[in-house]
Enzyme design. Structure first.
Site, mmCIF file in Angstrom:
data_model
loop_
_atom_site.group_PDB
_atom_site.id
_atom_site.type_symbol
_atom_site.label_atom_id
_atom_site.label_comp_id
_atom_site.label_asym_id
_atom_site.label_seq_id
_atom_site.Cartn_x
_atom_site.Cartn_y
_atom_site.Cartn_z
ATOM 1 N N GLU A 1 86.671 35.057 0.669
ATOM 2 C CA GLU A 1 87.945 36.064 0.741
ATOM 3 C C GLU A 1 87.643 36.999 2.015
ATOM 4 O OE1 GLU A 1 89.719 40.006 -2.248
ATOM 5 O OE2 GLU A 1 88.452 38.190 -3.040
ATOM 6 N N ASP A 2 86.287 37.427 2.363
ATOM 7 C CA ASP A 2 86.280 38.593 3.195
ATOM 8 C C ASP A 2 85.466 38.171 4.448
ATOM 9 O OD1 ASP A 2 87.180 40.373 1.264
ATOM 10 O OD2 ASP A 2 85.507 40.734 0.234
#
Length: 736
Positions: free
Chosen positions: A96-97
């Protein structure tokens, strides 16, 4: 053996964890100390990838970002989860990051770990129209992954728990939003999975952000009471059990969670002293017969309170919880709860579904079947969503189906049916079988006939009365039932058995909604408008959309924003009115018509324009100028014909507009005595003349009312509408 587990000790432990961020060495030591056969080589590689990917990233609190996945992994170790879960927890924010993808994780760690990471990863690449849609889709994705592998949700719960522990770093509004989502979604799921420690801590930390004053009040009350009292009780019970042939009992004590007390004090309006299960003693024994023997000994020692005994061993809770519960009172006059269970039951109560997670050596046979049974509710939720085109229905289903309170009722044959609190006998019928629900014509509770909206209470014996096989449910039941399972089965019946009826019902309902919002379509506009609307609601055809509205799969209230967007696009493409540029001349009727002097004016009945409305004039043959609202459907239709183009003229309200214009209003009300007189009285108080008033009964105990009043302009009309809405039992007031 006597052990304690108070609220204060839980808080101290959490505070110590937050002061000293966990390191990877700490995590490995805890895994080694657990004695479980972890795959350290894989976990080392997962940590190395996460540490490199998160690199210089920091959390809002200022600590290195890698501390978060390490803390999540640590909570999973405490739950006894396996190597794949620990590896996925270390990498759960990588996809996600950071630039690392799920495909890379699958290549390096295999499909099992990749599924876990992907299931926890939020849907960051998709644009949603509002926060609720995003929340619902994230949850739907996690539940889909969870139906394949329950570890997805266990990792997500641990992730949310650590975020809530460190939530002080969030802005205040985000803290409240996250706390509310945790309370409504994640704590109920932890409860349904039986992971009581995580469920209670999520609730307490959410309450701390949502109502800090209530939280502190209860914590102060708990700190003043009970620790010394519980130690004394535990020693007394241990001695008495040993004297009566049960020397190996392990006895623990605990204090009820802050949120558990909060619910009873603030939601049930009880005083602290009126709550009987604040203090609890837990007795853990070797086998079930010892549990029932110990129950008898406890009732010999202390006075049992009436109606406070529950046997969850013979009738387990839906999340697998088993124990004997009894509330007793001793010489100190302080009531306390005694929970009696075996070691297997205790592990299930503490760790829930994580307690019998399948290692690779694994659980087979009946235990595997039990795990599938425990996850049946996930499949039910997802199944109910397939019949609904609206993702946000999932949130309401979560809130209604996963409430901590449950009731248990019996069929005449003695089978136990568990339902959420508030469920009706219709829910009970559908919980037995869809065919029983579809043929239901009534119900008996403890041999007495009850209404179909009767709410099920624990311990009731319920017999469902059925009719012929071709009988089906009523559409009104959708407004009565509580569970998503019952709603889903009712919708499916209408979907399969009443297709033409659904289409007709849906078409009529949509037409009513369009009229209510003054959306008027020509025959040429209708087909493309409806086709676009069907596509936007994920339906292949317009009839499919009508059918979905008819059986309840699509909610008109939630479609309204899309309807208005489509209508706004349609209006942008419409041709502008053709007007004639002439000199300003005043008419004699409060309206200025350009180019026509002292011409007779009449107001069109199709739209009844009022001062303040944007208006336009139509030169009639022999009857002067007819004044319409500019957005009148007849205006748009007439302008499409070239022969009428030059008969439309500009018009606007004069400063000396006449005092009273007639306006017609449609009222929807709950039917009751004196309703008409109350409406007339409200209008009389405003000095509004009434030209006509008609009332008629409608379905579902409602009444419809048509009233024509005299007003001066649209501002005056708005004040009249606002006053009528304040009359008791008036639901809506619209201009007709």
């Amino acid at each position: 053996m006597i052990m304690g587990n108070t609220e204060a000790t839980k808080e101290v432990k959490a505070a110590e964890e937050l002061k000293m961020p966990i390191t990877y060495d700490d995590l490995k030591k805890n895994m080694v100390d657990s004695g479980r056969p972890y795959d350290f080589e894989m976990i080392d590689r997962a940590y190395a990838l996460a540490a490199q990917a998160h690199g210089g990233q920091r959390r809002r609190s200022g600590e290195p970002y890698i501390c978060h996945p390490l803390s999540v992994a640590q909570i999973l170790v405490e739950l006894g989860m396996d190597s794949e879960s620990i590896a996925a927890a270390l990498m759960h924010d990588v996809a996600e990051d950071t630039p690392v993808t799920v495909a890379e994780i699958k290549q390096k760690f295999g499909p099992e770990v990749a599924l876990l990471v992907d299931g926890v990863t939020k849907l960051t690449q998709i644009k949603f129209s509002n926060v609720e849609d995003r929340q619902a889709e994230n949850l739907r994705k996690m539940l889909l992954a969870m139906s394949q592998d329950v570890r997805v949700m266990i990792i997500k719960l641990c992730d949310r728990l650590h975020n809530m522990r460190t939530g002080d770093a969030w802005p205040e509004q985000k803290r409240r939003d996250k706390a509310l989502e945790t309370m409504e979604v994640y704590a109920p799921i932890a409860h349904r999975l039986g992971i009581s420690n995580i469920k209670e801590e999520l609730e307490d930390r959410s309450l701390h952000y949502l109502d800090p004053i209530g939280y502190e009040t209860i914590r102060d009350l708990l700190n003043k009471h009970g620790d010394e009292f519980l130690h004394k009780v535990c020693h007394t019970i241990a001695r008495h059990l040993a004297e009566n042939g049960i020397p190996k009992a392990t006895i623990r004590h605990r204090v009820k969670s802050i949120y558990g007390i909060y619910r009873k004090m603030y939601m049930q309006n009880k005083d602290f002293e009126e709550i009987y299960d604040i203090y609890a003693v837990r007795i853990i024994l070797e086998n079930v017969p010892e549990c029932y023997t110990a129950l008898g000994l406890i009732h010999d020692m202390y006075h049992p309170l009436p109606n406070r005994f529950k046997d969850y061993i013979s009738t387990p809770k839906p999340n697998g919880y088993q124990s004997l519960h009894t509330t007793v009172i001793g010489r100190e006059a302080i009531p306390f709860e005694v929970q009696i269970r075996t070691w297997d039951m205790d592990r299930m109560a503490e760790y829930g579904i994580a307690a019998h997670w399948k290692y690779k050596a694994g659980i087979t046979g009946s235990s595997n079947d039990k795990l599938d049974e425990r996850l049946a509710w996930v499949r039910q939720l997802l199944e109910s969503q397939r019949s609904s085109a609206d993702a946000t229905d999932l949130l309401s289903d979560i809130k209604s189906d996963l409430l901590p309170e449950e009731v248990f009722a019996f069929t005449p044959r003695g089978d136990v049916i568990n339902l959420p609190a508030g469920a009706t006998v219709i829910d009970f019928a559908y919980a037995i079988h869809s065919a029983v629900g579809n043929r239901m014509i009534g119900a008996k509770v403890n041999n007495r006939i009850v209404s179909i909206d009767h709410k099920v209470q624990t311990g009731e014996i319920i017999e469902i009365l059925t009719g012929p096989e071709n009988r089906g449910p009523s559409r009104d039941w959708l407004n009565i039932v509580k569970t998503s399972e019952a709603k889903n089965k009712i919708r499916n019946w209408f979907k399969k058995e009443r297709r033409e009826e659904n289409i007709e019902e849906g078409r009529n309902a949509l037409e009513r909604e369009l009229r209510r919002n003054m959306i008027v379509l020509t025959d040429e506009q209708r087909t493309p408008f409806m086709e676009n609307l069907a596509r936007r609601n994920h339906c292949n055809t317009v009839d499919e959309m009508y059918g979905a509205i008819g059986y309840g799969g699509l909610q008109l209230s939630r479609m309204l924003s899309k309807i208005k967007e489509e209508y706004a696009k349609l209006k942008e493409t419409e041709p502008k009115p053709i007007t004639v540029e002439l000199k300003h001349v005043h008419s004699s009727d409060g309206v200025v018509v350009e180019g026509i002097d002292n011409c007779p004016i009449k107001f069109a009945k199709c739209c009844s324009p009022l001062p303040g409305d944007d208006i336009i004039g139509f030169v009639t043959r022999g009857f002067g100028v007819s004044i319409h609202k500019r957005d009148c459907a007849n205006v748009r239709e007439s302008m499409r014909h070239p022969e009428n183009a030059d008969r439309w003229v500009r018009a606007y309200w004069a400063d000396d507009a006449k005092e009273n214009y007639k306006a017609s209003l449609e009222l929807t009300c709950m039917d009751r005595a004196n309703l008409v007189s109350d409406i007339a009285l409200a209008l009389g108080d405003m000095r509004v003349p009434i030209y006509s008033l008609m009332a008629r009964a409608a379905e579902q105990g409602r009444a419809r009312m048509s009233v024509t009043v005299g007003i001066t302009n649209t501002e005056h009309l708005n004040s009249v509408v606002a006053r009528l809405k304040k009359v008791k039992d008036v639901i809506s007031v619209i201009r007709s």
